[in-house]
Design an enzyme around this catalytic site. Sequence first.
Site, mmCIF file in Angstrom:
data_model
loop_
_atom_site.group_PDB
_atom_site.id
_atom_site.type_symbol
_atom_site.label_atom_id
_atom_site.label_comp_id
_atom_site.label_asym_id
_atom_site.label_seq_id
_atom_site.Cartn_x
_atom_site.Cartn_y
_atom_site.Cartn_z
ATOM 1 C CB SER A 288 -0.914 0.016 1.222
ATOM 2 O OG SER A 288 -1.697 -1.144 1.254
ATOM 3 N N PRO B 175 0.451 5.895 -0.088
ATOM 4 C CG PRO B 175 1.760 7.704 0.608
ATOM 5 C CD PRO B 175 1.855 6.342 0.002
ATOM 6 C CB SER C 215 -8.791 -1.303 -3.118
ATOM 7 O OG SER C 215 -9.288 -0.949 -1.866
ATOM 8 C CD1 TRP D 76 -2.200 2.798 4.448
ATOM 9 C CD2 TRP D 76 -2.198 3.532 6.557
ATOM 10 N NE1 TRP D 76 -2.824 4.014 4.475
ATOM 11 C CE2 TRP D 76 -2.842 4.489 5.752
ATOM 12 C CE3 TRP D 76 -2.064 3.768 7.935
ATOM 13 C CZ2 TRP D 76 -3.353 5.668 6.255
ATOM 14 C CZ3 TRP D 76 -2.578 4.951 8.438
ATOM 15 C CH2 TRP D 76 -3.218 5.880 7.590
ATOM 16 C CB THR E 13 1.434 -4.861 9.573
ATOM 17 O OG1 THR E 13 0.116 -4.341 9.372
ATOM 18 C CG2 THR E 13 1.474 -5.725 10.825
ATOM 19 N NE ARG F 181 -7.749 -11.648 0.072
ATOM 20 C CZ ARG F 181 -7.079 -11.682 -1.080
ATOM 21 N NH1 ARG F 181 -6.981 -12.780 -1.782
ATOM 22 N NH2 ARG F 181 -6.494 -10.591 -1.532
ATOM 23 C CD GLU G 46 -3.473 -9.132 3.990
ATOM 24 O OE1 GLU G 46 -3.356 -9.252 2.759
ATOM 25 O OE2 GLU G 46 -2.534 -8.834 4.739
HETATM 26 C C1 LIG Z 1 -4.172 -1.668 10.483
HETATM 27 C C2 LIG Z 1 -3.758 -1.751 9.056
HETATM 28 C C3 LIG Z 1 -2.646 -2.496 8.700
HETATM 29 C C4 LIG Z 1 -2.219 -2.543 7.371
HETATM 30 N N1 LIG Z 1 -1.074 -3.239 7.049
HETATM 31 C C5 LIG Z 1 -0.623 -3.217 5.764
HETATM 32 C C6 LIG Z 1 0.608 -3.876 5.422
HETATM 33 O O1 LIG Z 1 1.270 -4.498 6.259
HETATM 34 N N2 LIG Z 1 1.053 -3.781 4.140
HETATM 35 C C7 LIG Z 1 0.348 -3.107 3.167
HETATM 36 O O2 LIG Z 1 0.797 -3.081 2.033
HETATM 37 N N3 LIG Z 1 -0.818 -2.488 3.471
HETATM 38 C C8 LIG Z 1 -1.323 -2.513 4.731
HETATM 39 N N4 LIG Z 1 -2.501 -1.891 5.050
HETATM 40 C C9 LIG Z 1 -3.236 -1.170 4.016
HETATM 41 C C10 LIG Z 1 -4.447 -1.971 3.509
HETATM 42 O O3 LIG Z 1 -4.022 -3.039 2.732
HETATM 43 C C11 LIG Z 1 -5.343 -0.994 2.726
HETATM 44 O O4 LIG Z 1 -5.899 -0.119 3.678
HETATM 45 C C12 LIG Z 1 -6.446 -1.694 1.971
HETATM 46 O O5 LIG Z 1 -5.914 -2.407 0.893
HETATM 47 C C13 LIG Z 1 -7.487 -0.700 1.451
HETATM 48 O O6 LIG Z 1 -6.859 0.300 0.723
HETATM 49 P P1 LIG Z 1 -7.097 1.843 1.073
HETATM 50 O O7 LIG Z 1 -7.033 2.003 2.546
HETATM 51 O O8 LIG Z 1 -6.163 2.636 0.252
HETATM 52 O O9 LIG Z 1 -8.579 2.130 0.637
HETATM 53 P P2 LIG Z 1 -9.066 2.523 -0.839
HETATM 54 O O10 LIG Z 1 -8.530 1.560 -1.825
HETATM 55 O O11 LIG Z 1 -8.833 3.960 -1.065
HETATM 56 O O12 LIG Z 1 -10.625 2.279 -0.685
HETATM 57 C C14 LIG Z 1 -11.480 3.168 0.030
HETATM 58 C C15 LIG Z 1 -12.854 2.534 0.128
HETATM 59 O O13 LIG Z 1 -13.368 2.295 -1.186
HETATM 60 C C16 LIG Z 1 -13.719 0.935 -1.312
HETATM 61 N N5 LIG Z 1 -13.476 0.472 -2.683
HETATM 62 C C17 LIG Z 1 -12.290 0.379 -3.316
HETATM 63 N N6 LIG Z 1 -12.457 -0.145 -4.548
HETATM 64 C C18 LIG Z 1 -13.785 -0.392 -4.682
HETATM 65 C C19 LIG Z 1 -14.599 -0.947 -5.713
HETATM 66 N N7 LIG Z 1 -14.064 -1.376 -6.868
HETATM 67 N N8 LIG Z 1 -15.939 -1.048 -5.499
HETATM 68 C C20 LIG Z 1 -16.482 -0.635 -4.330
HETATM 69 N N9 LIG Z 1 -15.771 -0.118 -3.326
HETATM 70 C C21 LIG Z 1 -14.436 0.005 -3.492
HETATM 71 C C22 LIG Z 1 -12.851 0.208 -0.318
HETATM 72 O O14 LIG Z 1 -13.401 -1.036 0.054
HETATM 73 C C23 LIG Z 1 -12.835 1.170 0.830
HETATM 74 O O15 LIG Z 1 -14.010 1.000 1.588
HETATM 75 C C24 LIG Z 1 -2.960 -1.846 6.371
HETATM 76 C C25 LIG Z 1 -4.102 -1.131 6.723
HETATM 77 C C26 LIG Z 1 -4.503 -1.083 8.044
HETATM 78 C C27 LIG Z 1 -5.741 -0.294 8.395
#
Ligand SMILES: Cc1cc2nc3c(=O)[nH]c(=O)nc-3n(C[C@H](O)[C@H](O)[C@H](O)COP(=O)(O)OP(=O)(O)OC[C@H]3O[C@@H](n4cnc5c(N)ncnc54)[C@H](O)[C@@H]3O)c2cc1C
Lengths: 386, 82
Positions: free
Chosen positions: A133, A135, A139, A163, A165, A246, A367
Amino acid sequence: MTTLAETAPGTLQVTDRKSARAFVDTHIVPYADAYDRQGRVPEELLERMTAAGLWAPFLPRDTGGGEMDGGMDLVTLGEVHEEVGRGCSSVRSLLTVHTMVSWAVQRWGSPAQREQWVPALGRGDVLAAFCLSEPGAGSDASGIASNVVEKNGGWVLNGVKKWITNGQRADLFLVFARTATSIGAFLVPRDSPGVEVTPIEDMLGTRASMIAEISFRDVALGPDALLGPSGFTAGMVLTGTLDLGRYSVATGSVGIIQAALEACAAYASRRTVGGSLLKDLPLIQAKLSDMVTDARAARLLVAEAGRLKDAGEASTIMATWVAKYFASTAAARHASEAVQIHGANGCGHDYPVARLYRDAKVMEIIEGSNEIQRVTIASQAEREII
Amino acid sequence: MSGNAKEQILDFVRARYPQADIDETQDIFALGFVNSLFAMELVMFIEKTFEVTIPNDELKIDNFRTANTMAELVDRLSPARV
Ligand SMILES: Cc1cc2nc3c(=O)[nH]c(=O)nc-3n(C[C@H](O)[C@H](O)[C@H](O)COP(=O)(O)OP(=O)(O)OC[C@H]3O[C@@H](n4cnc5c(N)ncnc54)[C@H](O)[C@@H]3O)c2cc1C
């Protein structure tokens, strides 16, 4: 430095659910709320986990005389991660990312990469973090901006990961970055010049999982930093690694449901309201019965995904999506009801359910968020026609 | 071996994409069926069904374009080749 692993050789070895449960009840459950408040897992527990063989027990192990065994099967690994998740989702998160990277190196690494990293990852002498991930991209992994360029037979990496971990503590980062033709996975030791780790504090949940933002500025890597094939199959390194992550998060979510259930069963047996024990009130019984049922159902879905992994069946990937979707949503639902059953006590520090509630929310995001899971499961719905 | 492998691979692809009408020479990438999830499933299916391990240097797109090329890959990797 003398480690606990050396000074405490008698530490219980974790080999199955039963020994994991004993380890977690002794070394994690009593302290999980303190880790949550301190925002970190102490070094002493990390060393104890090393001594217990918890970090990557699925890797092939040297059984002496040059013989190797196959390591722990993935059904058992899932049971172990469930138990750890029951005790503390932050600790389980550390295990999850370490598991993902260790598996990726074992599965996709060259003989030289495996020789360099697998034994140390297996013991837990080297702890790993998974860096996808950014900034601007979560997803949608195809939106990552980190990139590598080939230079002098090696690679130069630039970008920012967010983010991450265990980013605060890990020794080795598996970093996904754009190459000239696709996305590649790169093994980056923490002490490489140009790597900068900035802790992210005060998260909503999994507060002790030592999350960080990591920037890579002109980080020079050798040719052996690239993990796995390049080209179209590079995406498989990511798919396979996320699949195992996952699975681990699904097991951890089952652990959260179980922890909520255990906390509520105990509380409802003691707390009286208007002269009745909570456990005798029909509306509370309804909540408890749903927890029992969903814990069992989620556990079965996870076990099925694990069984398919052990058998090498391709259908494990969809089975894991379904298990994680069911288990994480059930965990969020039941952790919320657990706070409800505890009333004001559920909102304070004296009971673990507030932590479970915050941690469970995270399970719906990491995940593959709930939305992405639903999109993926729906896209394969026609497969379910029997 | 490869005739049988070809059929099994085609059955696998058709089961995943029942709407598709494909034969052993059609490029499944050109038809737009392959995403990273399916690519992973395909590799797992081949490794499990034909008891082979596909090394990194054989994980090339050209080996996976058609049922024919996948069957050839299986033939190359099978220890008991005749
Ligand atoms: C506690 C924690 C630990 C983490 N650890 C790691 C780690 O170790 N390594 C790492 O790489 N990442 C890590 N992450 C990041 C995590 O993988 C991402 O937060 C996650 O993939 C979602 O991406 P985003 O936060 O950028 O949300 P976004 O992708 O910006 O999505 C925002 C919202 O839109 C929704 N959305 C996105 N696409 C669609 C779609 N096609 N249709 C409908 N809705 C959609 C999402 O479900 C979400 O609700 C961590 C996050 C947290 C909170």
